[in-house]
Enzyme design. Structure first.
Site, mmCIF file in Angstrom:
data_model
loop_
_atom_site.group_PDB
_atom_site.id
_atom_site.type_symbol
_atom_site.label_atom_id
_atom_site.label_comp_id
_atom_site.label_asym_id
_atom_site.label_seq_id
_atom_site.Cartn_x
_atom_site.Cartn_y
_atom_site.Cartn_z
ATOM 1 N N HIS A 21 41.227 37.082 30.173
ATOM 2 C CA HIS A 21 40.834 37.644 31.554
ATOM 3 C C HIS A 21 41.032 37.052 32.971
ATOM 4 C CE1 HIS A 21 36.746 36.396 31.258
ATOM 5 N NE2 HIS A 21 36.787 36.562 32.490
ATOM 6 N N HIS A 45 37.119 30.586 37.059
ATOM 7 C CA HIS A 45 35.740 30.651 37.034
ATOM 8 C C HIS A 45 35.241 30.352 35.485
ATOM 9 C CE1 HIS A 45 36.606 34.839 35.898
ATOM 10 N NE2 HIS A 45 35.515 34.909 35.121
ATOM 11 N N ASP A 69 27.710 33.128 37.435
ATOM 12 C CA ASP A 69 28.299 34.032 36.366
ATOM 13 C C ASP A 69 27.432 33.571 35.032
ATOM 14 O OD1 ASP A 69 29.949 36.060 34.967
ATOM 15 O OD2 ASP A 69 31.274 34.426 34.370
ATOM 16 N N HIS A 93 35.750 38.593 40.404
ATOM 17 C CA HIS A 93 36.088 37.428 39.461
ATOM 18 C C HIS A 93 36.475 37.924 37.918
ATOM 19 C CE1 HIS A 93 32.039 38.206 37.986
ATOM 20 N NE2 HIS A 93 32.166 37.420 37.124
ATOM 21 N N ASP A 94 35.843 39.017 37.603
ATOM 22 C CA ASP A 94 36.101 39.737 36.164
ATOM 23 C C ASP A 94 37.153 40.863 36.280
ATOM 24 O OD1 ASP A 94 34.511 37.998 34.492
ATOM 25 O OD2 ASP A 94 32.852 39.419 34.605
ATOM 26 N N LYS A 121 39.179 41.685 33.226
ATOM 27 C CA LYS A 121 38.867 42.317 32.019
ATOM 28 C C LYS A 121 39.227 43.653 32.035
ATOM 29 C CE LYS A 121 34.837 39.526 31.093
ATOM 30 N NZ LYS A 121 33.312 39.364 31.115
#
Length: 209
Positions: free
Chosen positions: A98, A125, A154, A69-70, A73
């Protein structure tokens, strides 16, 4: 021959799972304070999906989506991503990019449809149930289901994890914030299921101690 094909399929599945875990670990390694974040978010997300009775195929996609999900970044500069103090508006705008960066990164993976099921959850998200999130300002059930689940997981992990500038909250405090935000920041049904599960676990732990 049938056994050989099954073994090959199992091996490919294991390699694929390892691939997702390795990508998540590589991302988290950029910051020692967020080490394990993606794995924990994946675990909490799967918990939410199971509580809501999702199918095993949905759970599998959710798990992979949450692990990555990240991933966007990677495209955020360390000076911004690892900054200990308050972010400027310009820096926060970089952070807010991101989810879209993550979607674009996953779109580069071949074959083109390999990551298609993961894209909606990765992009969404950070949407809020009241429409005040980003990047698209989606509202309510217009937010993809996986994105709604990952948003809760999260936030919970972020609240309960230590950071250089603050100590992580207790589960009880984080649960109360989730309660306050259901229906505004987070999906009310999924949040209630998660909160009820966590509250039951907290009571069990207290009784055991």
């Amino acid at each position: 021959m049938v056994n050989g094909l099954k073994e090959r399929e199992q091996r490919n599945n294991l390699l694929l799972q390892s691939y997702f875990m390795t990508l998540a670990a590589a991302l988290d390694a950029r910051d020692t304070y967020t080490a394990g974040h993606s794995t924990r978010v994946a675990r909490f997300s799967v918990q939410i999906g199971r509580l809501d009775g999702w199918s095993e195929s949905q759970i599998d996609i959710l798990h992979k989506t949450a692990l990555l999900h990240d991933i966007g970044k990677i495209g955020v500069r360390d000076a911004v991503l690892l900054k200990e103090g308050r972010l400027t508006d310009e820096e926060f705008d970089q952070i807010k990019r991101h989810p879209v960066l993550g979607e674009n990164i996953l779109k580069q993976i071949e074959p083109a449809d390999a990551m298609a099921d993961l894209l909606p959850g990765v992009r969404s998200h950070h949407e809020r149930y009241d429409g005040k999130g980003y990047p698209d300002g989606l509202q309510g059930t217009d937010i993809p289901l996986f994105g709604r689940a990952i948003a809760i997981a999260d936030a919970f992990d972020a609240m309960t994890s230590d950071r250089p500038y603050r100590k992580g909250m207790t589960y009880e405090r984080a649960i109360s914030i989730l309660e306050e935000g259901k229906g505004t920041q987070w999906d009310p049904k999924l949040t209630q299921l998660f909160v009820a599960s966590l509250s039951g676990k907290s009571r069990t732990d207290e009784e055991a101690s």
